[in-house]
Design a protein around this motif. Structure first.
Motif, PDB file in Angstrom:
ATOM      1  N   ASP A 177      -9.044   5.004  -2.422  1.00  0.00           N
ATOM      2  CA  ASP A 177      -9.105   3.852  -1.528  1.00  0.00           C
ATOM      3  C   ASP A 177      -8.750   4.238  -0.099  1.00  0.00           C
ATOM      4  O   ASP A 177      -9.289   3.708   0.858  1.00  0.00           O
ATOM      5  N   GLU A 193      -4.690   6.251  13.355  1.00  0.00           N
ATOM      6  CA  GLU A 193      -4.546   7.021  12.125  1.00  0.00           C
ATOM      7  C   GLU A 193      -5.630   8.095  12.058  1.00  0.00           C
ATOM      8  O   GLU A 193      -6.806   7.821  12.281  1.00  0.00           O
ATOM      9  N   SER A 239      -2.169   0.090  -3.317  1.00  0.00           N
ATOM     10  CA  SER A 239      -2.666  -0.577  -2.109  1.00  0.00           C
ATOM     11  C   SER A 239      -2.736   0.413  -0.945  1.00  0.00           C
ATOM     12  O   SER A 239      -1.797   1.181  -0.709  1.00  0.00           O
ATOM     13  N   PRO A 240      -3.850   0.386  -0.198  1.00  0.00           N
ATOM     14  CA  PRO A 240      -3.935   1.255   0.985  1.00  0.00           C
ATOM     15  C   PRO A 240      -3.151   0.716   2.176  1.00  0.00           C
ATOM     16  O   PRO A 240      -3.027   1.393   3.191  1.00  0.00           O
ATOM     17  N   ASN A 241      -2.629  -0.488   2.082  1.00  0.00           N
ATOM     18  CA  ASN A 241      -1.865  -1.112   3.172  1.00  0.00           C
ATOM     19  C   ASN A 241      -0.469  -0.492   3.226  1.00  0.00           C
ATOM     20  O   ASN A 241       0.356  -0.692   2.320  1.00  0.00           O
ATOM     21  N   LEU A 242      -0.186   0.245   4.283  1.00  0.00           N
ATOM     22  CA  LEU A 242       1.095   0.958   4.371  1.00  0.00           C
ATOM     23  C   LEU A 242       2.295   0.016   4.405  1.00  0.00           C
ATOM     24  O   LEU A 242       3.401   0.398   4.029  1.00  0.00           O
ATOM     25  N   ALA A 243       2.082  -1.213   4.860  1.00  0.00           N
ATOM     26  CA  ALA A 243       3.184  -2.179   4.930  1.00  0.00           C
ATOM     27  C   ALA A 243       3.728  -2.517   3.540  1.00  0.00           C
ATOM     28  O   ALA A 243       4.844  -3.027   3.412  1.00  0.00           O
ATOM     29  N   LYS A 244       2.948  -2.219   2.517  1.00  0.00           N
ATOM     30  CA  LYS A 244       3.372  -2.533   1.152  1.00  0.00           C
ATOM     31  C   LYS A 244       4.148  -1.384   0.499  1.00  0.00           C
ATOM     32  O   LYS A 244       4.479  -1.446  -0.679  1.00  0.00           O
ATOM     33  N   HIS A 245       4.408  -0.335   1.280  1.00  0.00           N
ATOM     34  CA  HIS A 245       5.137   0.817   0.742  1.00  0.00           C
ATOM     35  C   HIS A 245       6.406   1.048   1.560  1.00  0.00           C
ATOM     36  O   HIS A 245       6.543   0.576   2.682  1.00  0.00           O
TER      37      HIS A 245
END
Length: 569
Positions: free
Chosen positions: A12, A72, A114-120
């Protein structure tokens, strides 16, 4: 923790490793010096998982020149359950010596696909420049991970490796001869030459070399010639190389004698029975039952030569020594007045400060101790008011070193308050000052760059030309930035791009001077960051080639690690 889900996470994310910092350059049509491959490892990262260790990923960001926006660039794979990851996935980037290429490495503990960095979970980050990585010992930079107050976030190690297939790292010097070629000319023999082709994946052929013509012979011996390995086989040693033999005709309708095929691997065996080739003409072979060949071609010699690059020397320990010389002549104007080129505006750097910072901040990445000699010329010095054309900005002639570019800036501002601007504008003393140190270290371990920032018409042109001609034999380059509204015709003459600088009948061995007028880089929109990036780029772009030419002329083939000094410090 997540097993197969992590693969989906990587898919992803999509790894954009075909991009380059050059892609984000808003003004540049630069040709990169080379490509480098960055490898990332970390040690002792934060543990953000309750029942196991973190699952780290590294995300690389680059910063466009002239703006603060981070974009990025790419992501590594995720490595499960470790605080000491060694990431396999690399970052491949264009490398420009003359540009400040800002990088940011962010680390995350991956908690889902998830590719959304905010979720890590954020594990910290590290800021550096590509030059800082390349300029570190063995091109390996180790820095602390920061970004989480009160926490020891561990360390990150980034290593740079130059990609050999992006430059003509190896060339082959080979020589061939032929025997009993077919006679093609009515009144003479033949005038043979060879044409080399490398095969392509689609079965077509690309020409890669043509020899000279040897007149009126059936047994020619061609001169040795040099061709890049990449041109011959593009890195595939078993790829077919086709060689065609022709008889040269003045009108361009060259007569085909015959052909043969080989490969880089076969040629690399050198002179042997394996490298005697029958020249075959397919049409003749199809018509004549007794046809054997149209002669033979024999490989006489095959020598692989490695071309040493600028990065090879840097990685081998070559240091770039940076010296700045600032013009303190009266034509700059009273530093207390806003019209002065030396005016100390509390809110903005003056032209001298901007030029010094722009060039110095790039060069400092290639000097391990970050101690820079800073000189002034054209001023009256306290206490006796003697005029000096080579004085230490820090007031210590025995040790003119300043700590980093900020230290040079501080010494410059202190000098403005203590010396009296005077004249004339003499360059030769500061050029000879740096040349004395360069003359003592000619082994490739150090290269000296002198930045002269001046406002005026030069007063000692003959002496300066003499100094440049002498310095052209030494490991040094000179950058001149002209500030203010003066005409700089003499500086253009010193630049030597059109006509090589000469003095008393002697010509400079190399072009070592690069001149730019500061006014060409004043951005009317007020974007000083972009303007100064362009200035640094233009004055530094020639340095790698100037350095390599010096090394070639000195016939030195490896960077050395010994670092003797520019004085003691």
């Amino acid at each position: 923790m997540f097993g197969p889900d992590k693969l989906g996470f990587e898919m992803d994310f999509g790894f954009r490793n075909t991009a380059s910092i050059g892609d984000f350059n808003p003004f540049s049509a630069s040709i990169p010096a080379t490509k480098v491959e960055l490898t990332v490892s970390c040690r002792n990262l934060l543990d953000r998982d309750t029942f196991s260790k973190s699952d780290p990923i590294c995300v690389l960001y680059t910063q466009g020149i002239g703006n603060k926006e981070w974009r990025e660039y790419g992501r590594t794979e995720v490595i499960d359950n470790t605080l000491n990851p060694d990431f396999v996935r690399k970052f491949i980037m264009d490398y420009f010596f003359e540009e400040r290429q800002n990088l940011r490495f962010d680390l995350y503990d991956v908690d889902s696909k998830s590719p959304n960095l905010a979720k890590h979970d954020f594990l910290g980050q590290m800021f550096c420049t590509l030059g800082e990585i390349v300029g570190s010992q063995a091109s390996r930079l180790e820095k602390n991970v920061t970004g989480i107050p009160g926490k020891n976030c561990g360390t990150i190690i980034v290593s740079a490796e130059e990609l050999n297939n992006c430059r003509d790292v190896e060339s082959v010097l080979m020589q061939l001869c032929a025997n009993k070629l077919d006679k093609k000319d009515f009144f003479g023999k033949s005038d043979p030459f060879l044409v080399f082709y490398r095969s392509n994946e689609d079965g077509s052929f690309t020409i890669c070399h043509k020899t000279e013509v040897v007149k009126n012979t059936l047994n020619p011996v061609w001169q040795a010639f040099k061709v890049p390995v990449r041109a011959l086989c593009n890195g595939d040693f078993d790829r077919t190389i086709k060689v065609e033999v022709y008889d040269w005709d003045r009108d361009g309708s060259h007569d085909f004698i015959g052909e043969f095929t080989t490969s880089y691997r076969e040629l690399s065996r050198g002179q042997s029975q394996f490298n005697v080739y029958e020249v075959i003409n397919p049409k003749k072979k199809g018509k004549k039952k007794k046809y054997l060949n149209s002669g033979t071609v024999t490989l006489l010699s095959f020598l692989v030569e490695t071309e040493v690059s600028f990065l090879d020397y840097i990685k081998g320990g070559t240091q770039i020594n940076f010296t700045v010389a600032i013009d303190f002549t009266a034509s700059n104007g009273n530093p207390a007045q806003p019209t002065s080129l030396h005016y100390m505006n509390p809110y903005q750097l003056n032209a001298y400060g901007m030029a010094l910072k722009a060039v110095g901040e790039i060069i400092q990445d290639y000097d391990s101790d970050k101690m820079f000699p800073a000189l002034g010329f054209g001023a009256k010095l306290p206490p006796d008011g003697r005029v000096c054309h080579e004085f230490a900005l820090n007031g210590n002639p025995q040790n003119p070193y300043c700590n980093g570019i900020e230290g040079v800036m501080e010494a410059y501002y202190r000098s403005l308050k203590s010396v009296q601007l005077y004249g004339p504008t003499n360059f030769a003393p500061v050029i000879n000052h740096v040349a004395r140190y360069a003359a003592s270290i000619k082994d490739g371990s150090q290269y000296f760059i002198l930045l002269i920032i001046t406002d005026g018409v030069i007063s000692d042109m003959a002496q300066t030309k003499e100094a440049i001609v002498n310095a052209s034999k030494l490991p040094m380059s000179i950058i001149i930035v002209g500030v203010g509204p003066a005409e700089f015709d003499a500086m253009i003459e010193l630049d030597g791009d059109e006509v090589r600088v000469s003095s008393r009948g002697r010509y400079a061995e190399r072009d070592i001077v690069q001149f730019v007028p500061f006014r060409d880089y004043i951005d009317r929109s007020g974007n000083h960051i972009l303007s100064m990036a362009r200035l640094a780029k233009d004055v530094l772009a020639e340095i790698p080639d100037q350095f390599l030419l010096y090394m070639r002329l000195r016939n030195q083939n490896s960077g050395k690690l010994n670092r003797s000094g520019y004085g003691a410090h």
